[in-house]
Scaffold this active site. Structure first.
Site, PDB file in Angstrom:
ATOM      1  CG  ASN A  10      26.369   5.792 -17.422  1.00  0.00           C
ATOM      2  OD1 ASN A  10      27.308   4.918 -17.491  1.00  0.00           O
ATOM      3  ND2 ASN A  10      25.727   6.223 -18.335  1.00  0.00           N
ATOM      4  CE  LYS A  12      27.878   9.394 -18.723  1.00  0.00           C
ATOM      5  NZ  LYS A  12      27.558  10.645 -19.486  1.00  0.00           N
ATOM      6  CG  HIS A  98      23.765   7.293 -22.290  1.00  0.00           C
ATOM      7  ND1 HIS A  98      24.583   7.822 -22.542  1.00  0.00           N
ATOM      8  CD2 HIS A  98      23.923   7.348 -21.054  1.00  0.00           C
ATOM      9  CE1 HIS A  98      24.864   8.807 -22.004  1.00  0.00           C
ATOM     10  NE2 HIS A  98      24.413   8.485 -20.472  1.00  0.00           N
ATOM     11  CD  GLU A 100      27.781   9.425 -22.834  1.00  0.00           C
ATOM     12  OE1 GLU A 100      28.262   8.568 -22.449  1.00  0.00           O
ATOM     13  OE2 GLU A 100      27.824  10.523 -22.072  1.00  0.00           O
ATOM     14  CD  GLU A 170      21.138  10.193 -19.133  1.00  0.00           C
ATOM     15  OE1 GLU A 170      21.562  10.265 -17.713  1.00  0.00           O
ATOM     16  OE2 GLU A 170      21.648   9.573 -19.929  1.00  0.00           O
ATOM     17  N   GLY A 176      27.410  16.121 -19.136  1.00  0.00           N
ATOM     18  CA  GLY A 176      28.861  16.429 -19.113  1.00  0.00           C
ATOM     19  C   GLY A 176      29.060  17.695 -19.324  1.00  0.00           C
ATOM     20  CB  SER A 216      24.927  18.574 -15.339  1.00  0.00           C
ATOM     21  OG  SER A 216      25.781  18.595 -16.546  1.00  0.00           O
TER      22      SER A 216
HETATM   23  P1  13P Z   1      26.770  13.786 -16.308  1.00  0.00           P
HETATM   24  O1  13P Z   1      26.099  13.360 -14.842  1.00  0.00           O
HETATM   25  O2  13P Z   1      28.137  13.621 -16.644  1.00  0.00           O
HETATM   26  O3  13P Z   1      25.975  15.023 -17.169  1.00  0.00           O
HETATM   27  O4  13P Z   1      26.122  12.356 -17.300  1.00  0.00           O
HETATM   28  C1  13P Z   1      24.681  12.242 -17.296  1.00  0.00           C
HETATM   29  C2  13P Z   1      24.523  10.876 -17.958  1.00  0.00           C
HETATM   30  O5  13P Z   1      25.038  10.730 -19.126  1.00  0.00           O
HETATM   31  C3  13P Z   1      24.431   9.689 -17.076  1.00  0.00           C
HETATM   32  O6  13P Z   1      23.969   8.427 -17.736  1.00  0.00           O
END
Ligand code: 13P
Length: 254
Positions: A10, A12, A98, A100, A170, A176, A216
């Site tokens: 992903n 983003k 997601h 976010e 997640e 992140g 992560s």
């Molecule tokens: P990270 O791997 O940067 O923690 O992000 C995970 C994520 O949100 C994947 O959709």
């Protein structure tokens, strides 16, 4: 039951078209045994079609996904993109729900459910994201939160339709942040998710649905996570932006 692992990137809001194509052209030459793993990339919308053309030209088995869709087919929704539009770019998947999107764009389970149905109508496959916040984990309600997100997001989705869906667990506090859920905690949640799918659908569907872990994930922790019975892959953010790191993650089986 042996489920084929899915390792998904992903990106983003990262990489323009040129960077996306550079990445793919490097990644396609990596030695990955696609009989052992499915690999998916979810770039920003703008790169879907250019990447699709390269994927096709190179006969690459990589799956292409959008990171979101809108829950309407067409109309006066400035800035939005429908499931059919994503499909027309050559993508076969979309990520939905997601954290976010839930946090910054106020997506509720009801919205995620509407989007999910549109994705299914457009014959897209879906990675449905669920996950608890840190305060919820600390309050001891992580399972309730995640299972409730799951139930509400899947409302009205039939046995046939669920075959299009993979779940991504997640935990919000692990995204992140460099903090990964321990493989034991992730496994315990995945087990609960699978049991819930068995209750909502049936045992066969529960056993066959892929449940990915996200938060992560990096080359250093993927193997331990993938050793767990109920972890069938990963949804990778930060570490997927780097070709070498993502390749190491995708070849966890080696
Ligand atoms: P990270 O791997 O940067 O923690 O992000 C995970 C994520 O949100 C994947 O959709």
């Amino acid at each position: 039951m042996k489920r084929k692992p899915l390792i998904a990137a992903n990106w983003k809001m990262n990489k323009g078209i040129g960077e996306s194509l550079d990445y793919f052209l490097k990644f396609k030459d990596k030695n990955i045994d696609y009989s052992q793993v499915d690999v998916l990339i979810a770039p920003p919308y703008i790169s879907l079609y250019p990447m699709y053309k390269e994927i096709k030209a190179n006969k690459s088995p990589i799956f292409l996904s959008s990171q979101n869709i809108y829950m309407k087919d067409e109309g006066a929704y400035t800035g939005e993109i429908s499931a059919a539009m994503v499909k027309s770019c050559g993508a076969t998947y979309t990520i939905l729900g997601h954290s976010e999107r839930r946090e910054y764009f106020n997506e509720t389970d009801e919205i995620v459910n509407m989007k999910l149905k549109k994705a299914i109508s457009a014959e897209l496959n879906i990675i449905l994201c669920v996950g608890e916040r840190d305060i919820e984990r600390e309050a001891g309600v992580a399972y309730e939160v995640v299972l409730s997100q799951l139930g509400k997001s899947l409302m009205g989705v039939t046995e046939e339709e669920i075959e299009r869906i993979a779940i991504a667990y997640e935990p919000v506090w692990a995204i992140g942040t460099g903090k990964t859920a321990s493989s034991e905690d992730a496994e315990a949640m995945h087990n609960e998710i699978r049991k819930k799918i068995e209750i909502l659908y049936n045992k066969t569907i529960g056993e066959s649905i892929r449940i990915l872990y996200g938060g992560s994930v990096k080359p250093e922790n993927i193997r331990e996570l993938m050793q767990k019975e109920n972890i069938d892959g990963a949804l990778v953010g930060g570490a997927s932006l780097d070709v070498e790191k993502f390749c190491k993650i995708a070849t966890f089986y080696a």
